[in-house]
Design an enzyme around this catalytic site. Structure first.
Site, mmCIF file in Angstrom:
data_model
loop_
_atom_site.group_PDB
_atom_site.id
_atom_site.type_symbol
_atom_site.label_atom_id
_atom_site.label_comp_id
_atom_site.label_asym_id
_atom_site.label_seq_id
_atom_site.Cartn_x
_atom_site.Cartn_y
_atom_site.Cartn_z
ATOM 1 C CG ASP A 357 21.582 40.983 38.970
ATOM 2 O OD1 ASP A 357 22.082 41.934 38.336
ATOM 3 O OD2 ASP A 357 21.838 39.787 38.736
ATOM 4 C CG LEU A 358 16.442 40.251 35.495
ATOM 5 C CD1 LEU A 358 16.008 40.396 34.050
ATOM 6 C CD2 LEU A 358 15.249 39.872 36.376
ATOM 7 C CG ASP A 400 21.141 41.598 34.662
ATOM 8 O OD1 ASP A 400 21.805 42.556 35.111
ATOM 9 O OD2 ASP A 400 21.481 40.419 34.787
#
Length: 821
Positions: A357-358, A400
């Site tokens: 996950d960004l 994301d």
């Protein structure tokens, strides 16, 4: 001798001369005559008797033959009649009644040429004349009338019937009802024509082969598909036409089925048309056997699926890949993971699953727009692709979030690779409108295969591990190792355990509802109770909602939990209504359910299934759902439409935890609610806090002006209750009045007709010291912390000046785990 003869004749002569013999002679003659007459009479008598006997016997035989003929004729299925030369019917058998419905007497002397169908009259007259004049037999098809109307098709045979002089003066007509056969033949002809029409107009082409596999029928549709005329393919071998290569696996499969005399269905193959174009066919065939079960060949159909095949491959790519990055999507990733787990178990290897996950990507996306966000996602996708082997799987789950499968690698080697990825992502950035945009990433890792754990479990584990990486400070890797024993890993295990437990409880209906009374300031017709969910762990102990609510929300079970609570309450309400017990029940809805249009028809169906009175149900919605859960924030118009749809069905609504958010009054303006539950943070210190009293008074005056009832939460002392009544709060809920209990019927009898005044002289429940069941129950609840639901925890206050409230963490309400116990 001579002497004797001479003496005889002498005597005779003497007698004659003397006539002594005459009387005797006359007597003899008379007797002879009489005897002759009698003999003649007797012979005539005997002859007459014999003749009469013969005539009688012959007559009886004729009558017997006639009777047998009539019986045979009447019992014959076919119609039989005898007519004279003019066609008048002189004899009819019983079949005329059975088949046509006419009685024999009705048709006797009726002329056949005038009786049959108008189109057959001239033909029948000609047949009768021909048979009478020339003899012989004539066959024809006729239509006879039916007594009920309509006509019956018959096959007719006419044959001359000669008299004793061998002159034909009568005709025997033998007719057979062929209506059903004609219908079948007509239907067969129509079906044959229909088949030809379908075969000629269908985009598919039909075919039939003989025992050797050579075409013996091909429909015209083959021209549109392969470009051949049907005559060109007759006699050619089917396999040679469709498969150019003898070693084609598809050909081998079809031939194997043919050898076993088995059908084959929708086999797809690529072939070439007459003009050399590639064509994808979908081929089906079934074996054909005759009545003796002898194999005669195959027949089937073939469809041109070239366009759909190409389109399907295109759709498959769209359905399995992410349109922005070109990576696999989440659904395809799961398929690949399932395959990887199977192969790893089969070959004794291992690998890892990564969930990525960004960090702070949403800030970039919201601040600089989707174009900037897409550029970052494309850059990150390239880095991830470049950082793994060609055999590894990289996917974008959505937003994301990314996921990776690394095959045949140990955890330490994978962790080293991931650390390099983290460094590359940290160093990566894009220049957008003069600004350098960067992101980092949090990664969760889990090893596979795990004993008796499939793809779903691995995905949950990796997902939770990724969240633990975020909790630990982001921009890092967290490995969910099976032999780890840290507190963080234990939390991951606990959530996974509760996911399984929740699913089991939902599938087996293993949860319990408790109900807490809401006591009005003034007596009302029906008491009101809030439904509170209780789920038990495997040891039978009541579990705190904090243990399972996060797991339910994270893994998509919260809405299912909401509907299960609603269903259980509806069942209880229905049972109480049948017994004449009248209560109102409030039910909490989660943020996932609030505003979801798909929930409305489900609630309507539940209402109809259990035929409950919707006016006795109040749905509680918490304003902090939208304020403190941005991921689930819905448009206010969606929430309003959701509430209005249920209100139209008769349900009521309450706005729970009122005053905890900065937009409380806006919600009160745009949402059509019947009740407002003032958050307990304003209630519990009413006696000592003047500011709280001011806020509560303002809320009550506002709600009174809008026609909305008010309820105060966390009422635990008589003094608090007295201040509430003084400020005009319409009802109270808390341990001063009641603790949650499972028996709603008993509670209904206990609280019907009660108001706050009934509790003015009693001790608060927490201070009850008397011995017995109540004391034991209170001690048990206090000891196990079961008197506190999730909603009892402090929430942020609108009064920012109060530091103790600003510092408190907002928490989400559990479905059905609403107000304070």
């Amino acid at each position: 001798m001579r002497g004797l003869m001479h003496q005889f004749w002498a005597t005779v002569w003497s007698s004659i001369v003397n006539l002594t013999w005459l009387p005797w002679a006359i007597g003899i003659l008379a007797a002879s005559f009489v005897a002759m007459i009698f003999g003649w009479w007797w012979a005539k008598r005997e002859l007459r008797r014999k003749l009469n006997s013969a005539v009688e016997q012959r007559t009886r035989r004729l009558e017997d033959v006639s009777r047998r003929f009539r019986v045979m004729a009447d019992n014959a299925y076919d119609l039989i009649c005898i007519s004279n030369a003019e066609g008048r019917m002189e004899y009819l058998n019983a079949a005329f009644t059975r088949v046509l419905g006419f009685g024999k007497e009705e048709l006797r002397d009726v002329r056949l040429p005038e009786w049959v169908h108008p189109r057959n009259r001239e033909d029948l007259g000609e047949i009768l004349r021909r048979v009478v004049a020339q003899g012989g037999t004539v066959e024809a098809n006729m239509r006879f009338p039916h007594v009920g109307g309509g006509w019956v098709d018959v096959e007719l045979i006419a044959k001359g019937l000669p008299d004793s002089d061998w002159v034909v003066r009568s005709v025997v007509l033998h007719a057979r009802d062929v209506s059903q056969r004609k219908k079948m033949l007509d239907e067969l002809a129509r079906n044959e024509q229909r088949f030809k029409d379908f075969a000629g107009s269908s985009a598919d082409w039909l075919w039939e082969t003989d025992v050797a596999g050579n075409f013996r029928y091909v429909s015209p549709g083959v021209t549109n598909v392969l470009g051949y005329d049907p005559e060109e393919l007759i006699g050619q071998n089917q396999m040679n036409v469709l498969y150019a290569n003898d070693e084609d696996s598809g050909r081998e499969l079809v031939q194997n089925r043919i050898e076993r005399r088995q059908p084959y269905r929708e086999l797809e193959l690529w072939t070439k048309s007459k003009h050399g174009d590639r064509v994808c066919l979908r081929l089906s065939g079934i074996p054909v056997f005759d009545a003796m079960q002898e194999f005669k060949g195959y027949r089937g159909a073939a469809s041109n699926v070239t366009a759909s095949k190409v389109e399907r491959e295109h759709v498959f790519r769209l359905a399995t890949t992410d349109h922005l990055t070109g990576l696999l999507n989440g659904a395809r990733f799961k398929e690949e993971l399932e395959r990887a787990v199977v192969l790893a178990r089969r070959h004794g290897t291992s690998g890892v699953v990564l969930f990525i996950d960004l960090d702070r990507f949403k800030e970039v996306n919201d601040t600089h727009g989707h174009e900037a966000g897409d550029r970052i996602l494309l850059g990150v996708a390239d880095i991830l692709r470049d950082s793994v082997r060609s055999t590894d799987i990289v996917a974008r789950r959505g937003g994301d979030e990314f996921s990776i499968i690394m095959h045949n690698i140990d955890v330490e080697s994978a962790a080293a690779k991931v650390q390099r990825m983290i460094e590359r992502i940290k160093a990566f950035g894009i220049d957008y409108n003069g600004t350098r945009l960067t992101v980092t990433m949090s990664v969760g890792m889990v090893q596979y295969p795990q004993e008796e754990k499939g793809a779903d479990h691995l995905i949950m584990s990796a997902d939770l591990a990724m969240y633990r990486a975020k909790d630990m400070g982001r921009n890092r890797l967290f490995v969910d190792a099976t032999d780890a024993g840290s507190e963080t890993v234990g939390s991951v295990r606990a959530q996974l355990k509760w996911v399984d437990r929740l699913r089991y409880c939902l599938e087996h209906d293993e949860f319990q509802m408790y109900y807490q009374a809401i006591v009005p300031a003034h007596k009302k017709e029906r008491p009101l109770f809030e439904a509170l969910l209780r789920i038990f762990d495997e040891d039978g102990k009541v579990a705190s909602p904090a243990l399972y609510i996060d797991a339910a929300e994270h893994f998509g079970l919260i809405q299912q939990l909401d509907l299960a609570v609603v269903r259980r309450v509806f069942i209880t309400q229905r049972a109480l209504m049948d017994e004449g017990v009248n209560v109102d029940v409030s039910i909490n809805l989660s943020s996932r359910t609030l505003g979801d249009p798909a929930v409305v028809p489900k609630l309507r169906q539940l209402m109809e299934d259990y035929t409950i009175d919707p006016t006795r149900i109040i749905f509680e919605v918490t304003e902090t759902m939208a304020l403190h859960d941005p991921a689930q924030m819905r448009d206010i118009d969606e929430i309003r439409h959701f509430i209005n749809s249920l209100r139209e069905m008769g349900f009521r609504f309450a706005l729970d935890d009122f005053g905890t958010g900065f937009t409380s009054f806006r919600y009160l303006k745009v949402l059509d609610v019947d009740l407002v539950k003032i958050d307990g943070e304003y209630i519990k210190d009413l006696v000592t806090d003047a500011d709280d009293r001011l806020f509560v008074k303002s809320m009550v005056e506002l709600c009174d002006g809008l026609g909305i009832e008010t309820i105060g939460e966390f009422v635990e002392t008589k003094e608090t209750m007295a201040v509430m009544k003084e400020l005009g709060v319409g009802a109270g809920q808390g341990w001063l009045f009641a603790k949650p209990q499972p028996d709603l019927k008993a509670l209904a009898f206990e609280y019907t007709g009660k108001s706050m005044d009934d509790f003015a002289d009693g001790l608060p429940l927490l201070e009850v010291a008397k011995k017995g069941t109540m004391a034991e129950q209170v001690a048990h609840f206090v000891k196990n912390g079961a008197h506190k639901d999730v909603k009892t925890e402090p929430r942020a206050s609108v009064k920012a000046a109060k530091e103790k409230r600003v510092a408190k963490v907002a928490k989400k309400a559990a479905p059905g785990a609403g107000a304070a116990d």
